[in-house]
Design a protein around this motif. Structure first.
Motif, PDB file in Angstrom:
ATOM      1  N   ALA A 345      26.949   9.589  55.817  1.00 16.27           N
ATOM      2  CA  ALA A 345      26.857   8.888  56.884  1.00 16.27           C
ATOM      3  C   ALA A 345      27.935   8.962  58.461  1.00 16.27           C
ATOM      4  N   ARG A 346      28.556   9.404  57.513  1.00 15.55           N
ATOM      5  CA  ARG A 346      29.849   9.617  58.531  1.00 15.55           C
ATOM      6  C   ARG A 346      29.056  10.870  60.007  1.00 15.55           C
ATOM      7  N   LEU A 347      28.751  11.551  59.270  1.00 11.38           N
ATOM      8  CA  LEU A 347      27.972  13.054  59.833  1.00 11.38           C
ATOM      9  C   LEU A 347      26.615  12.179  60.700  1.00 11.38           C
ATOM     10  N   GLY A 348      25.861  11.181  60.291  1.00 11.70           N
ATOM     11  CA  GLY A 348      25.163  10.542  61.093  1.00 11.70           C
ATOM     12  C   GLY A 348      25.234   9.628  62.084  1.00 11.70           C
ATOM     13  N   LEU A 349      25.796   9.217  62.215  1.00 11.48           N
ATOM     14  CA  LEU A 349      26.314   8.494  63.337  1.00 11.48           C
ATOM     15  C   LEU A 349      27.447   9.622  64.193  1.00 11.48           C
ATOM     16  N   GLY A 350      27.758  10.702  63.886  1.00 12.78           N
ATOM     17  CA  GLY A 350      28.321  11.139  64.809  1.00 12.78           C
ATOM     18  C   GLY A 350      30.003  11.081  64.276  1.00 12.78           C
ATOM     19  N   GLN A 351      30.893   9.959  63.578  1.00 10.47           N
ATOM     20  CA  GLN A 351      32.452   9.653  63.469  1.00 10.47           C
ATOM     21  C   GLN A 351      31.928  10.458  63.012  1.00 10.47           C
TER      22      GLN A 351
END
Length: 460
Positions: A345-351
């Motif tokens: 999820a963080r990777l997908g959001l660029g977080q």
């Protein structure tokens, strides 16, 4: 006249005989004679719950469906009989009843009974209801990921199983899963509980752990919609992750022991027609992965080998103690899976934090499987190596061996990249399970018309 009197006499005798017989039967007949003492009409919630949990551990995440889709995912390889046939994707309605039917007859119907009992006047056990709702959502979520549309809203009426219910769409079932989990969280937070949860073989009645489980299952099904909902799916997953599992101690596991052995252990003991697949074994060998000796046994030559795709190599490594030990628990949800969800999820959001979550996920997996931190291996192979979606999904695939999750993840991401079986009867790896023959026979008018290549809703 004589003849008439004779008839009257016979009639009187008959009437008197019936009267005497009736009186005698009333005196003799035991009102409890037709009650089976081995089948009580009412069973407590504490007695129903462990049977449901054991059925989930065996039928949902332990044997039938898991064994088949792990062959498709090349974690296992079918080397003989039905398992070899399934390896070329030849599976029919006659093969899936043992996965589909217990979800209704053994799991959701009995969980509905617990929920009804917990809501009865004088019982006041929202905690019991909450546990049952988490388990219902878990069952329904895994079931719909395998089969797509399924009966639910019309499947149970008056506490009884309905044999010709309509099918709910997968989209609506995902809404049901989230509603059940929200209701469960509310019930588990209740301060008015009277009857404590007993008979619980997963968490021994620990309500805080059940709340974490509810949020963790929410995260699983949020990320499963990544191809459908994009950033909204990632955001929803992270919101659930923040309240989910915090260590391996929180894992949602169904235990087994000598009198009630792990289902894959039983399968290998009774039939043994699967071996470890070469794809997974080669991944583990490539980095000298410390999980290897726990996932696989050594072959007769003292090596770890996987059966190559369609090679039918019965001499390859058998399933190891972590996957098929007699007392190896079966996994409904784990902390490592949750950390992989967070990382994705963080990777997908660029977080920020994707790398950290990824490293924590692999570390948790290695620790759970081996019992050791294996820090040197992590530093050499995982820590500091920039995470990508492919690396993440390969590690999640390794972590999810002998569960349904690699199959769910593969369909939405296409990772890891797998080779089609050389003798496949289909043009690609199946993207769903077929509905069982019982549904085709007795619920014909409602069963969706699909093939093994008809994608489920979230895979469109």
């Amino acid at each position: 006249m004589k003849k008439n009197r004779n008839i009257t006499y016979k009639g009187l005798v008959l009437i008197l005989s019936v009267f005497v017989l009736t009186i005698s039967c009333e005196k003799w007949n035991d009102s409890d004679i037709n009650i089976d003492p081995d089948k009580p009409s009412d069973v407590s919630m504490a007695l129903i719950l462990p049977g449901v949990q054991q059925s989930m551990g065996f039928n949902l995440v332990g044997n039938n469906t898991v064994r088949t889709n792990n062959i498709w995912m090349q974690i296992f390889e079918g080397v003989d009989r039905q398992s070899f046939t399934e390896g070329r994707y030849q599976i029919t309605a006659a093969d899936t009843g043992n996965g589909f039917e217990p979800m209704y007859t053994e799991m959701m119907m009995n969980l509905g009974i617990i929920i009804d009992k917990a809501d009865d006047e004088g019982v006041e056990s929202p905690h019991f209801a909450g546990v049952a709702q988490v388990l219902t959502a878990t069952t329904l979520g895994i079931g719909t990921d395998l089969f797509g549309d399924m009966p639910y809203t019309e499947a149970f009426k008056g506490g009884d199983l309905v044999y010709s219910p309509v099918y709910d769409t997968q989209e609506s079932l995902y809404g049901t899963v989230n509603t059940l989990l929200d209701q469960a969280i509310g019930n588990l937070n209740s301060a008015t509980n009277v009857i404590d949860v007993e008979g619980d073989v997963i968490y021994d009645g620990d309500i805080d752990l059940w709340k974490k489980a509810a949020y963790s299952i929410k995260a699983r099904h949020a990320i499963q919609l990544s191809a459908k909902n994009g950033n909204a799916a990632y955001t929803a997953a992270l919101a659930a992750v923040s309240n989910g599992f915090t260590s391996n101690d929180d894992d949602m596991l169904v235990p087994w022991e000598d009198a009630n052995k792990n289902p894959l252990y039983q399968f290998m003991d009774e039939r043994g027609d699967i071996r470890m697949g070469a794809f997974l074994i080669d991944l583990l060998l490539a980095t000298d992965d410390p999980r290897l000796p726990f996932y696989a046994e050594k072959d007769d030559d003292g090596n770890y080998t996987g059966s190559a795709l369609r090679a039918q190599n019965a001499k390859a490594s058998k399933l190891g103690s972590n996957l098929a030990g007699s007392d190896a628990p079966t996994k409904l949800m784990t902390y490592s899976e949750l950390k992989f969800i967070e990382a994705e999820a963080r990777l997908g959001l660029g977080q920020a934090g994707a790398q950290e979550a990824y490293e924590e996920a692999v570390a948790a997996s290695v620790l759970r499987v081996t019992g050791d931190a294996n820090t040197a291996w992590l530093d050499a192979n995982i820590n500091g190596d920039p995470v990508t979606l492919e690396k993440l999904m390969i590690q999640k695939y390794i972590d999810g061996a002998a569960t349904n999750q690699p199959y769910a993840d593969y369909r939405r991401t296409g990772l890891p990249s797998l080779t089609l079986a050389s003798d496949a009867v289909l043009s690609e790896i199946p993207v769903r399970f077929p509905y069982p023959q019982s549904e085709l026979d007795y619920n014909t008018q409602n069963v969706p018309s699909v093939t093994l290549l008809t994608k489920v809703w979230w895979d469109q």
